[in-house]
Motif scaffolding. Sequence first.
Motif, PDB file in Angstrom:
ATOM      1  N   ILE A   7      -8.525   8.601  14.673  1.00 41.17           N
ATOM      2  CA  ILE A   7      -7.935   8.386  13.344  1.00 41.17           C
ATOM      3  C   ILE A   7      -8.612   7.214  12.645  1.00 41.17           C
ATOM      4  O   ILE A   7      -8.602   6.076  13.142  1.00 41.17           O
ATOM      5  CB  ILE A   7      -6.414   8.111  13.453  1.00 41.17           C
ATOM      6  CG1 ILE A   7      -5.708   9.207  14.249  1.00 41.17           C
ATOM      7  CG2 ILE A   7      -5.810   7.962  12.048  1.00 41.17           C
ATOM      8  CD1 ILE A   7      -5.814  10.601  13.641  1.00 41.17           C
ATOM      9  N   GLY A   8      -9.235   7.482  11.509  1.00 43.32           N
ATOM     10  CA  GLY A   8      -9.818   6.418  10.706  1.00 43.32           C
ATOM     11  C   GLY A   8      -8.729   5.608  10.023  1.00 43.32           C
ATOM     12  O   GLY A   8      -7.755   6.175   9.518  1.00 43.32           O
ATOM     13  N   VAL A   9      -8.855   4.305  10.037  1.00 47.93           N
ATOM     14  CA  VAL A   9      -7.887   3.406   9.389  1.00 47.93           C
ATOM     15  C   VAL A   9      -8.646   2.508   8.425  1.00 47.93           C
ATOM     16  O   VAL A   9      -9.546   1.768   8.840  1.00 47.93           O
ATOM     17  CB  VAL A   9      -7.142   2.534  10.411  1.00 47.93           C
ATOM     18  CG1 VAL A   9      -6.019   1.751   9.713  1.00 47.93           C
ATOM     19  CG2 VAL A   9      -6.587   3.363  11.556  1.00 47.93           C
ATOM     20  N   THR A  10      -8.301   2.569   7.150  1.00 47.81           N
ATOM     21  CA  THR A  10      -8.994   1.714   6.179  1.00 47.81           C
ATOM     22  C   THR A  10      -8.533   0.266   6.338  1.00 47.81           C
ATOM     23  O   THR A  10      -7.346  -0.012   6.448  1.00 47.81           O
ATOM     24  CB  THR A  10      -8.742   2.193   4.740  1.00 47.81           C
ATOM     25  OG1 THR A  10      -7.333   2.346   4.518  1.00 47.81           O
ATOM     26  CG2 THR A  10      -9.432   3.510   4.464  1.00 47.81           C
ATOM     27  N   CYS A  11      -9.491  -0.639   6.374  1.00 45.44           N
ATOM     28  CA  CYS A  11      -9.173  -2.050   6.559  1.00 45.44           C
ATOM     29  C   CYS A  11      -8.616  -2.652   5.266  1.00 45.44           C
ATOM     30  O   CYS A  11      -8.675  -2.057   4.197  1.00 45.44           O
ATOM     31  CB  CYS A  11     -10.408  -2.821   7.015  1.00 45.44           C
ATOM     32  SG  CYS A  11     -11.654  -2.976   5.735  1.00 45.44           S
ATOM     33  N   ARG A  12      -8.092  -3.850   5.395  1.00 50.15           N
ATOM     34  CA  ARG A  12      -7.644  -4.651   4.266  1.00 50.15           C
ATOM     35  C   ARG A  12      -8.396  -5.982   4.316  1.00 50.15           C
ATOM     36  O   ARG A  12      -9.005  -6.316   5.330  1.00 50.15           O
ATOM     37  CB  ARG A  12      -6.123  -4.859   4.311  1.00 50.15           C
ATOM     38  CG  ARG A  12      -5.341  -3.532   4.221  1.00 50.15           C
ATOM     39  CD  ARG A  12      -5.679  -2.780   2.968  1.00 50.15           C
ATOM     40  NE  ARG A  12      -5.017  -1.485   2.828  1.00 50.15           N
ATOM     41  CZ  ARG A  12      -5.645  -0.372   2.513  1.00 50.15           C
ATOM     42  NH1 ARG A  12      -6.966  -0.368   2.346  1.00 50.15           N
ATOM     43  NH2 ARG A  12      -4.987   0.751   2.351  1.00 50.15           N
ATOM     44  N   ILE A  67      -2.756  -2.057  -6.150  1.00 50.55           N
ATOM     45  CA  ILE A  67      -3.927  -1.366  -6.680  1.00 50.55           C
ATOM     46  C   ILE A  67      -4.192  -1.884  -8.093  1.00 50.55           C
ATOM     47  O   ILE A  67      -3.253  -2.075  -8.876  1.00 50.55           O
ATOM     48  CB  ILE A  67      -3.663   0.155  -6.726  1.00 50.55           C
ATOM     49  CG1 ILE A  67      -3.335   0.671  -5.321  1.00 50.55           C
ATOM     50  CG2 ILE A  67      -4.834   0.910  -7.337  1.00 50.55           C
ATOM     51  CD1 ILE A  67      -2.474   1.915  -5.334  1.00 50.55           C
ATOM     52  N   ASP A  68      -5.430  -2.103  -8.417  1.00 53.13           N
ATOM     53  CA  ASP A  68      -5.777  -2.522  -9.778  1.00 53.13           C
ATOM     54  C   ASP A  68      -5.310  -1.443 -10.766  1.00 53.13           C
ATOM     55  O   ASP A  68      -5.677  -0.272 -10.639  1.00 53.13           O
ATOM     56  CB  ASP A  68      -7.290  -2.715  -9.887  1.00 53.13           C
ATOM     57  CG  ASP A  68      -7.696  -3.461 -11.152  1.00 53.13           C
ATOM     58  OD1 ASP A  68      -6.999  -3.339 -12.176  1.00 53.13           O
ATOM     59  OD2 ASP A  68      -8.732  -4.152 -11.111  1.00 53.13           O
ATOM     60  N   ILE A  87     -11.708  -2.878  -1.693  1.00 47.69           N
ATOM     61  CA  ILE A  87     -10.702  -2.095  -0.969  1.00 47.69           C
ATOM     62  C   ILE A  87     -10.258  -0.892  -1.787  1.00 47.69           C
ATOM     63  O   ILE A  87     -10.073   0.210  -1.249  1.00 47.69           O
ATOM     64  CB  ILE A  87      -9.504  -2.978  -0.580  1.00 47.69           C
ATOM     65  CG1 ILE A  87      -9.953  -4.047   0.417  1.00 47.69           C
ATOM     66  CG2 ILE A  87      -8.375  -2.144   0.007  1.00 47.69           C
ATOM     67  CD1 ILE A  87     -10.529  -3.505   1.709  1.00 47.69           C
ATOM     68  N   ASP A  88     -10.098  -1.079  -3.095  1.00 48.00           N
ATOM     69  CA  ASP A  88      -9.782   0.072  -3.950  1.00 48.00           C
ATOM     70  C   ASP A  88     -10.900   1.109  -3.861  1.00 48.00           C
ATOM     71  O   ASP A  88     -10.644   2.311  -3.740  1.00 48.00           O
ATOM     72  CB  ASP A  88      -9.613  -0.374  -5.414  1.00 48.00           C
ATOM     73  CG  ASP A  88      -8.337  -1.164  -5.655  1.00 48.00           C
ATOM     74  OD1 ASP A  88      -7.334  -0.893  -4.967  1.00 48.00           O
ATOM     75  OD2 ASP A  88      -8.342  -2.045  -6.528  1.00 48.00           O
ATOM     76  N   VAL A  89     -12.139   0.631  -3.911  1.00 46.33           N
ATOM     77  CA  VAL A  89     -13.294   1.532  -3.830  1.00 46.33           C
ATOM     78  C   VAL A  89     -13.327   2.229  -2.472  1.00 46.33           C
ATOM     79  O   VAL A  89     -13.565   3.440  -2.377  1.00 46.33           O
ATOM     80  CB  VAL A  89     -14.612   0.757  -4.076  1.00 46.33           C
ATOM     81  CG1 VAL A  89     -15.816   1.648  -3.790  1.00 46.33           C
ATOM     82  CG2 VAL A  89     -14.665   0.236  -5.509  1.00 46.33           C
ATOM     83  N   LEU A  90     -13.072   1.473  -1.402  1.00 44.72           N
ATOM     84  CA  LEU A  90     -13.061   2.047  -0.054  1.00 44.72           C
ATOM     85  C   LEU A  90     -12.030   3.162   0.055  1.00 44.72           C
ATOM     86  O   LEU A  90     -12.339   4.258   0.541  1.00 44.72           O
ATOM     87  CB  LEU A  90     -12.754   0.953   0.970  1.00 44.72           C
ATOM     88  CG  LEU A  90     -12.511   1.434   2.409  1.00 44.72           C
ATOM     89  CD1 LEU A  90     -13.778   2.049   3.000  1.00 44.72           C
ATOM     90  CD2 LEU A  90     -11.995   0.287   3.289  1.00 44.72           C
TER      91      LEU A  90
END
Length: 225
Positions: A7-12, A67-68, A87-90
């Motif tokens: 499972i991929g998890v997006t970082c912060r 989120i922006d 992070i928004d882009v990611l």
Amino acid sequence: MVIKMKIGVTCRILIEDGTRKEFVNEAYMELLDKYDMVPIVLSSTTSSLEELLEMCDGVLLPGGDDIDAKYYHQENHPTNVLVDPKIDVLDYKVIDYCLKHNIPILGICRGFQILNVYFGGTLVQHIEDNSHKKNYDDSLVLEETSSLKGILDNEFIINSFHHQCIDKLGKGLKIEGKSKGVIELITHKDYPLIATQYHIEQLNDINSERTMKYFISLIMEKDSK
């Protein structure tokens, strides 16, 4: 040998004393470990994002800062705590890839919100009465038309740690449940995803377990095709 789901998890990102730190909250790692899943951390700085996503059976978009509002054509509210733009882009890149390759997504809190924005929805940028800011005993009620009836209880207790919520619903998204009139649970009509505004990684209850098992079933269904 049992092959574990990856499972991929997006970082912060946390910026502390001028130093940028990418991280994933321990609670999300523990959640995946509980279901015998292997986390793959998806960084905003890697040039090999697609190569990592190719390894993933599913993706978790976790909580985080706001989120922006430019992503839904609004000015940011003074209360917004914006993350690093990367992070928004990611998150957008990861969602793009998942939809293109039919990879199931689990969104939690910010992950829930960015899915709505991605599909053209908007957010209430600040819930003025703070009714959802910090509660441990809100009651979620499934919609009469919910596709999760028979999977989740018709009504159950959730937690709330958010000052924003869905305003306009994104295209193709389906409202599955609400709490105090606020949308807290969504799926999509065409894509394999489920997202919660509340934090299932902090709940040790039967409906959080059922939500995870539903996410797993989306992965298994994809793999069987």
